[in-house]
Design an enzyme around this catalytic site. Structure first.
Site, short mmCIF file in Angstrom:
data_model
loop_
_atom_site.label_atom_id
_atom_site.label_comp_id
_atom_site.label_asym_id
_atom_site.label_seq_id
_atom_site.Cartn_x
_atom_site.Cartn_y
_atom_site.Cartn_z
CD GLU A 295 -28.61 23.59 13.48
OE1 GLU A 295 -27.67 23.37 12.88
OE2 GLU A 295 -29.08 24.57 14.36
CD GLN A 296 -34.41 16.35 17.43
OE1 GLN A 296 -33.93 15.92 18.47
NE2 GLN A 296 -35.48 16.10 16.78
#
Length: 541
Positions: A367-368
């Site tokens: 999750e970026q």
């Protein structure tokens, strides 16, 4: 009268593994998106020359969740078909690709209209990748995919597997059999089945995805074979011509026009620099074909042509137009993000700004907060304005030229241990393919603790230069000239021919403290630039 010529590619930048379809007067091409979300790009055209992105059908969690997928995994080689009633899309979600095993899960979704809504998926199998669906004239549907055999050494490509798929039960039924083992070139994959004049034709990709890539054609009177090899074996390849303008040519699909012409769309690359790096990734090209003795041949082939005659005339001005993206209503269709089906956790459009919520580090497989568009020109400028107030060095946001976790350039607004803001360059140029930051870092530049900052970059072929400006000031250079050519498959951090995507440019934010600090971006600018060194750029004929 000769038709207009266009310059390949027809879909510039990262648009790999094309599957083409005509329904009436409308053409559609589906291409791979790998770890970029939403999954699968579908472009539309009326004339084979001008294409517009109309949808990315895999847009919700029930269809696709790629959190944790490594780089160059995710959605591989979609196949788009129509059975006279509705659209069918076959795709693979690859969870692991390196090593002896491939965890590659194959699915089918459907829609009455190309724009959707697209159904939840039918799970099909996990025995291989690059599947397709063939609708026979007797009403049967056949599922075709390459077979992966982890016991084989050194290569685990075990041929093309065929089995009937029952649309009523949503399951594979009946016998399954390997019907084609490919040529001596090996690595047979990407199968598409067709029927014409009593023959079944099997078009496959061979030779890997690099400079020995090829399209191989075979035929049989029976769908189960045996399949007879084409007289030239490979109908499209540049493997024996290192000087051809178009390289890495293979993984194709066939379409007929209403007036009876045949075209082959295919994967391709345009290498630059002395290292033969395809900085625009794996693109989509087109070739005119013809039939002789019930065999298809590529016109002037098998080496792909840079210039091809089609009915339409390309809008070259549109290709070279500057794009200034604002964030008033919805995210522009040019943008994608990485892996997650929950974009609300990484960005929002608020008060005319794109707000990125700082999450994991750049290059994270989970999750970026990174929103970017494809690089589609050899030379361009990009620019944005960010408002970001980091408290320390674990919070950073800015402008990135990005390929994957192993190779990126990133100009950030960050902080120091005592809470002062600074501009900091985070790059992986020297360390690729390891994915480490280049150390020691370039000297940071202290900036005021409040106020917006303009960030910009210029890429001219293989050279990248960053710039910045405080409010009311002119842009000034920051950092050295970097080697932008590492933003390519050839430098993607995997073993040879193991990286599959393309270069992006966009905005990112990280908060390694876990406090989800927001970064607000006013706009994003992408401006193509003409360069004499861009030998294969798209120009008017």
């Amino acid at each position: 009268m000769a038709m207009p010529q266009l310059t390949n590619p027809i879909l510039p930048g990262f648009n790999a593994d094309p599957s083409i379809l005509r329904v009436g007067e409308d053409y559609y091409i589906a291409t791979s998106t790998f770890e970029w979300y939403p999954g699968v790009q579908i472009h539309h055209s009326k004339d084979l020359a001008n294409w517009d992105l109309v949808t990315r059908p895999l847009s919700r969690k029930s269809q696709l969740d790629m959190r944790g997928n490594p780089d160059s995994c995710g959605v591989w080689a979609p196949c788009l078909t129509h059975d006279g009633e509705k659209f069918w899309l076959v795709y693979t979600d690859v969870k692991r690709k390196d090593g002896s095993f491939k965890d590659a899960h194959n699915y089918i979704v459907t829609a009455d209209k190309i724009e959707g809504p697209w159904s939840d998926p039918y799970y099909i199998n996990s025995s291989g990748f690059d599947p397709s669906l063939f609708h026979d004239d007797d009403g049967k549907k056949w599922f075709v995919n390459m077979l992966w055999d982890h016991r084989r050494r050194p290569k685990a490509f075990a041929g093309i597997r065929l089995q009937e798929w029952d649309a009523k039960t949503g399951k594979l039924v009946g016998k399954r059999e390997t019907v084609f083992f490919g040529s001596e070139l090996d690595l047979v994959e990407g199968p598409h089945l067709y029927k014409r004049n009593g023959y079944y034709y099997l078009l496959t990709a061979e030779g890997g995805t690099g400079y020995t890539h090829a399209c191989t054609l075979a035929r049989s009177k029976d769908i189960w074979g045996p399949y007879e090899m084409h007289p030239e074996t490979h109908v499209l390849t540049a493997k024996d011509n290192i000087h051809a303008a178009i390289q890495r040519s293979g993984h194709g699909d066939i379409v007929d026009t209403p007036d009876g012409k045949t075209y082959l769309v295919h994967l391709m690359g345009r290498p630059t620099t002395q290292f033969r790096r395809c900085v625009l990734g794996r693109e989509c090209g087109i070739q005119e074909a013809y039939w002789k003795d019930d065999w298809m041949y590529v016109k002037n082939g098998p080496v792909p042509s840079l210039h091809v005659e089609v009915a339409g005339t390309r809008d070259v001005e549109k290709y070279w137009a500057e794009q200034k993206y604002t964030f008033d209503k919805e995210l522009h269709k040019d943008f994608q993000w990485l892996r997650t089906p929950e974009p609300e956790r990484i960005f929002a459009l608020q008060e005319g700004k794109l707000t990125l919520f700082g999450r994991e580090s750049i290059g994270s497989w989970f999750e970026q907060a990174l929103v970017a568009r494809r690089q589609t020109h050899f030379s361009y400028d990009a620019e944005t304005v960010v408002d970001f107030s980091p408290e320390d060095e674990r919070q950073f946001a800015g402008l990135t030229a990005y390929y994957c976790r192993f190779n990126f350039f990133y100009l950030t607004v960050s902080g120091t241990e005592d809470g002062k803001r600074e501009l900091l360059l985070l790059t992986s140029e020297v360390s690729f393919p390891h994915g480490d930051l280049e150390l020691p870092l370039a000297a940071p530049i202290q900036i005021p603790n409040e106020g917006k900052v303009k960030l910009a970059l210029s890429i001219r072929g293989a050279k990248l230069q960053y710039y910045y400006a405080l409010e009311g000031e002119e842009l000034k250079k920051i950092g050295p000239v970097y080697d932008a050519s590492i933003l390519c498959d050839e430098c993607g951090g995997h073993r040879n021919e193991g990286s599959f995507t393309g270069a992006f440019v966009g905005m990112a934010a990280s908060d390694l403290n876990g406090t989800v600090l927001p970064a607000k971006f006013d706009y994003f600018l992408y401006r193509p630039e003409h360069e004499e060194t861009d030998r294969y750029e798209i120009h008017s004929q």
